[in-house]
Design an enzyme around this catalytic site. Structure first.
Site, PDB file in Angstrom:
ATOM      1  N   LYS A  22      93.691 -30.576  39.062  1.00  0.00           N
ATOM      2  CA  LYS A  22      94.899 -31.411  38.838  1.00  0.00           C
ATOM      3  C   LYS A  22      94.485 -32.858  38.568  1.00  0.00           C
ATOM      4  O   LYS A  22      95.012 -33.503  37.658  1.00  0.00           O
ATOM      5  CB  LYS A  22      95.774 -31.345  40.081  1.00  0.00           C
ATOM      6  CG  LYS A  22      96.757 -32.473  40.244  1.00  0.00           C
ATOM      7  CD  LYS A  22      97.592 -32.366  41.481  1.00  0.00           C
ATOM      8  CE  LYS A  22      96.970 -32.995  42.692  1.00  0.00           C
ATOM      9  NZ  LYS A  22      97.133 -34.468  42.818  1.00  0.00           N
ATOM     10  N   ASN A  23      93.495 -33.353  39.320  1.00  0.00           N
ATOM     11  CA  ASN A  23      93.146 -34.774  39.225  1.00  0.00           C
ATOM     12  C   ASN A  23      92.230 -35.098  38.053  1.00  0.00           C
ATOM     13  O   ASN A  23      91.905 -36.258  37.816  1.00  0.00           O
ATOM     14  CB  ASN A  23      92.549 -35.273  40.551  1.00  0.00           C
ATOM     15  CG  ASN A  23      93.606 -35.338  41.643  1.00  0.00           C
ATOM     16  OD1 ASN A  23      94.803 -35.196  41.361  1.00  0.00           O
ATOM     17  ND2 ASN A  23      93.189 -35.494  42.879  1.00  0.00           N
ATOM     18  N   CYS A 120     103.447 -43.755  49.449  1.00  0.00           N
ATOM     19  CA  CYS A 120     103.736 -42.336  49.625  1.00  0.00           C
ATOM     20  C   CYS A 120     103.356 -42.019  51.065  1.00  0.00           C
ATOM     21  O   CYS A 120     102.992 -42.905  51.837  1.00  0.00           O
ATOM     22  CB  CYS A 120     102.932 -41.508  48.627  1.00  0.00           C
ATOM     23  SG  CYS A 120     101.185 -41.489  49.000  1.00  0.00           S
ATOM     24  N   ARG A 125      99.311 -47.259  48.579  1.00  0.00           N
ATOM     25  CA  ARG A 125      98.928 -46.903  47.216  1.00  0.00           C
ATOM     26  C   ARG A 125      99.122 -48.059  46.220  1.00  0.00           C
ATOM     27  O   ARG A 125      99.797 -47.936  45.216  1.00  0.00           O
ATOM     28  CB  ARG A 125      99.682 -45.658  46.748  1.00  0.00           C
ATOM     29  CG  ARG A 125      99.733 -44.498  47.711  1.00  0.00           C
ATOM     30  CD  ARG A 125      98.381 -43.952  48.135  1.00  0.00           C
ATOM     31  NE  ARG A 125      97.613 -43.367  47.057  1.00  0.00           N
ATOM     32  CZ  ARG A 125      97.766 -42.126  46.635  1.00  0.00           C
ATOM     33  NH1 ARG A 125      98.705 -41.366  47.165  1.00  0.00           N
ATOM     34  NH2 ARG A 125      97.018 -41.646  45.665  1.00  0.00           N
ATOM     35  N   ASP A 309      90.350 -35.924  50.437  1.00  0.00           N
ATOM     36  CA  ASP A 309      91.305 -34.844  50.115  1.00  0.00           C
ATOM     37  C   ASP A 309      90.972 -33.547  50.835  1.00  0.00           C
ATOM     38  O   ASP A 309      91.720 -32.582  50.726  1.00  0.00           O
ATOM     39  CB  ASP A 309      91.326 -34.592  48.605  1.00  0.00           C
ATOM     40  CG  ASP A 309      91.999 -35.742  47.882  1.00  0.00           C
ATOM     41  OD1 ASP A 309      91.980 -35.738  46.637  1.00  0.00           O
ATOM     42  OD2 ASP A 309      92.519 -36.638  48.553  1.00  0.00           O
ATOM     43  N   ARG A 401     102.673 -29.025  44.389  1.00  0.00           N
ATOM     44  CA  ARG A 401     102.242 -30.147  43.541  1.00  0.00           C
ATOM     45  C   ARG A 401     100.806 -29.940  43.073  1.00  0.00           C
ATOM     46  O   ARG A 401     100.434 -30.391  42.001  1.00  0.00           O
ATOM     47  CB  ARG A 401     102.307 -31.467  44.320  1.00  0.00           C
ATOM     48  CG  ARG A 401     103.692 -31.943  44.624  1.00  0.00           C
ATOM     49  CD  ARG A 401     103.673 -33.353  45.134  1.00  0.00           C
ATOM     50  NE  ARG A 401     102.964 -34.239  44.197  1.00  0.00           N
ATOM     51  CZ  ARG A 401     102.842 -35.539  44.391  1.00  0.00           C
ATOM     52  NH1 ARG A 401     103.322 -36.104  45.483  1.00  0.00           N
ATOM     53  NH2 ARG A 401     102.202 -36.290  43.514  1.00  0.00           N
TER      54      ARG A 401
END
Ligand code: EPZ
Length: 425
Positions: A22-23, A120, A125, A309, A401
Site C-alpha cells: 500500500k505504501n 490521526c 502527522r 508499523d 485500509r
C-alpha cells in the site's frame, strides 16, 4: 460497520500470499501526475486507501482504471488533463498520505491546493518538512481555511536537509525535484523500500535519480517524463504481520510473494523470541513455532531498523512470551492505542510515555474489542487468534485500509475468522 468474529486456538499452517505494498502504491499512483502519458502499475493491493487515492486523482481530472476482480491488481492512470490541482478535505481527512500529491502537483501544474491532513489516531502527522523543502525549491506557500496553497512557475533544484527522517516527505520532494530546474541534493532521506520503489518508477519514466534507498539522494531535473509500466514491491508490513501470526499461534506458516530482504529486523527479532524463521529463496519466508516464546525488547526505528508499523503486532506476540519485553515507540507520539484493548483481553502491559512494559506469558481471553487504527487492528486480530473463546472486533474498516481480504487469507491457513456486517446497517 463490519466486525470480525474470531475464535482463538488454531495454529496457522500452510501458505499465504502477500499483496502489493500500500505504501508503495500510494506514492507511485501520485507519480502519474507528473506525466501526460499513461502509467500502468501492477501488484496494486485492493485496499480502501487505494480506492481513496483513485477518487482523489479522478477529482483532479485523471482517468483511473482500478481492477476489482480478485485476480486483477493493476491500475491504469492517465493525466492527459489535470483540470483541478486540488486535494479536498473530505478526502484528505480519511487518508493523510494525500499530502503526497503536493510535490507532483506543483511540479506539473505550478500550483496545488491541498487540505492540511490534520492528525490521526497515532499522532499529529505534521507536513512542515514537506513545506520547508518546497519553499527551498522556490514555491510560495500560503496556509488558510485549513488548506495549503503552493505556487511556483518553475521549481528549481535545491539543497534540502531533512530535520527529521520522513518517508512521505522524502517521496513528495523527490517527485517535486524530478521536473525541477537543475540539481536537487536531499540529505537525511528516508531509506524505506517504498522510497526505492517510487524512485524506480520515476526512473522508468525518465527521471535522473541517484542514491534512492540511502540517506543522500541526488536528482537531476528533466523537462518532461513519459509513461511507464511498473510492478510495485510486495507489502513488507503485511508479510511481517503474517510472520507474527505464524509465531504467536505455534504454527508452521509460509509467507509467499514477499521480499525477505525487506524483513531483516523482524526476522532477527522473531528468531530472538524463539521462533524458527527460514528464508526460502527470493520470495518466501517460513516461520515455525512450538508456542514457547521468549521475551525480547524492541525499539522502533526508521528503516532498516524495527518498523513502527510492526510495533503493535509485535506487542501482541510479546504478551505470550516468557519474561519482560520492553517496547519503545520512537517514531509516533501516540501509537499505543492497542494496549488498552490487549489489557482487556488479559494482557499485562504498563505504559510509561513512549515505553510499554509487557509481562508474559499472559493467557488471553476472548472479548469484544474496538479497532482504532490500521496496525492496532492487526494487533487485536493476532491476540484474538490465541485468545480463549470467540472475540468480536468492531470497526474493522481500519483493517480494510491496508490489508487485502485478510479474513480469507487467515481462514485459508486454519484461522476461525468470519466477517459480520453490522445487522443494523
Ligand atoms: C509513512 O508515514 C507511512 N505511510 C506510515 O505507515 C509509517 O508509519 C511512517 O511512514 C513511518 O514509517 C505511508 O507511507 C503512506 P513520516 P509518514 O513522515 O510519511 C514526523 C501505515 O500504517 N514528521 O516518516 O506520514 C512525523 O510526525 C502508515 O501504513 C514531521 O515532524 O511518516 C513522525 O513523527 C501509518 N514533519 C515522523 O516524522 C513532517 O513534515 C515520521 O513520519 C513529516 C513527518
Amino acid at each position: 460497520m463490519d466486525k470480525f468474529v474470531i475464535r482463538g486456538g488454531n495454529p496457522l499452517v500452510g501458505t499465504v500470499r502477500i499483496s502489493g505494498a500500500k505504501n508503495s502504491a500510494l506514492p507511485c499512483m501520485a507519480a502519474a501526475i507528473l506525466t501526460e502519458e499513461e502509467v500502468i502499475l501492477e501488484n496494486i493491493p485492493q485496499v480502501r486507501d487505494i480506492e481513496t487515492e483513485r477518487k482523489l486523482l479522478v477529482a483532479m481530472g485523471a482517468e483511473v482504471e482500478l481492477g476489482t476482480g480478485t485476480a486483477d491488481h493493476r491500475t491504469r492512470i492517465n493525466f492527459r488533463t489535470l483540470s483541478n490541482p486540488e486535494a479536498k478535505y473530505e478526502i484528505v481527512k480519511t487518508m493523510r498520505a494525500t499530502s503526497l500529491v503536493l510535490g507532483p502537483l506543483v511540479a506539473r501544474a505550478g500550483m496545488a491546493r491541498v487540505a492540511m491532513p490534520g492528525g490521526c489516531a497515532i499522532g499529529g502527522r505534521p507536513i512542515d518538512l514537506h513545506i520547508k523543502g518546497l519553499e527551498k525549491m522556490g514555491a510560495t506557500i500560503a496556509q488558510e481555511h485549513g488548506y495549503l496553497e503552493a505556487r511556483a512557475s518553475k521549481l528549481k533544484g535545491a539543497h534540502i536537509v531533512f530535520d527529521k527522517i520522513t518517508v512521505t516527505g522524502t517521496e513528495d520532494l523527490l517527485m517535486a525535484a524530478v521536473l525541477a530546474d537543475g540539481e536537487t541534493l536531499m540529505e537525511n532521506c528516508a531509506r524505506e523500500p517504498e522510497v526505492t520503489d517510487l524512485a524506480a518508477l520515476l526512473t522508468a519514466m525518465g527521471a535522473k535519480i541517484e542514491g534512492a534507498g540511502t540517506s543522500i539522494i541526488r536528482v537531476h531535473g528533466v523537462t518532461s517524463l513519459k509513461g511507464a509500466h511498473y510492478r510495485i514491491n510486495p507489502d513488507r508490513i503485511e508479510a511481517g504481520t503474517f510472520l507474527v501470526a505464524g509465531a504467536i499461534t505455534a504454527g508452521d506458516l509460509t509467507v509467499a510473494d514477499c521480499n525477505p530482504d525487506h524483513l531483516g529486523a523482524l526476522i532477527a527479532k522473531l528468531t530472538e523470541a524463539g521462533a524458527s524463521v527460514e528464508v526460502l529463496g527470493s520470495d518466501s519466508v517460513r516461520v515455525l513455532s512450538n508456542g514457547k516464546l521468549k521475551a525480547a525488547d524492541i525499539s522502533t526505528e526508521e528503516y532498516p531498523g524495527f518498523p513502527t508499523d510492526m510495533q503493535a503486532q509485535y506487542m501482541a506476540l510479546a504478551t505470550q512470551a516468557d519474561g519482560v519485553s520492553i517496547v519503545k515507540e520512537n517514531i509516533f507520539e501516540n501509537r499505543f492505542m492497542h494496549v488498552q484493548e490487549l489489557v482487556r483481553m488479559g494482557a499485562n502491559i504498563k505504559v510509561d510515555g513512549h515505553t510499554a512494559t509487557v509481562r508474559g506469558p499472559a493467557p488471553l481471553s476472548a472479548a469484544a474489542v474496538m479497532c482504532s487504527d490500521l496496525r492496532a487492528s492487526a494487533s487485536l486480530v493476532l491476540a484474538a487468534l490465541v485468545a480463549d473463546g470467540e472475540s468480536i472486533l468492531d470497526r474493522v474498516y481500519h483493517m480494510d485500509r491496508g490489508y487485502e481480504r485478510i479474513e480469507q487469507k487467515l481462514e485459508s491457513v486454519g484461522a476461525q475468522i468470519r466477517r459480520m456486517g453490522n445487522v443494523f446497517g
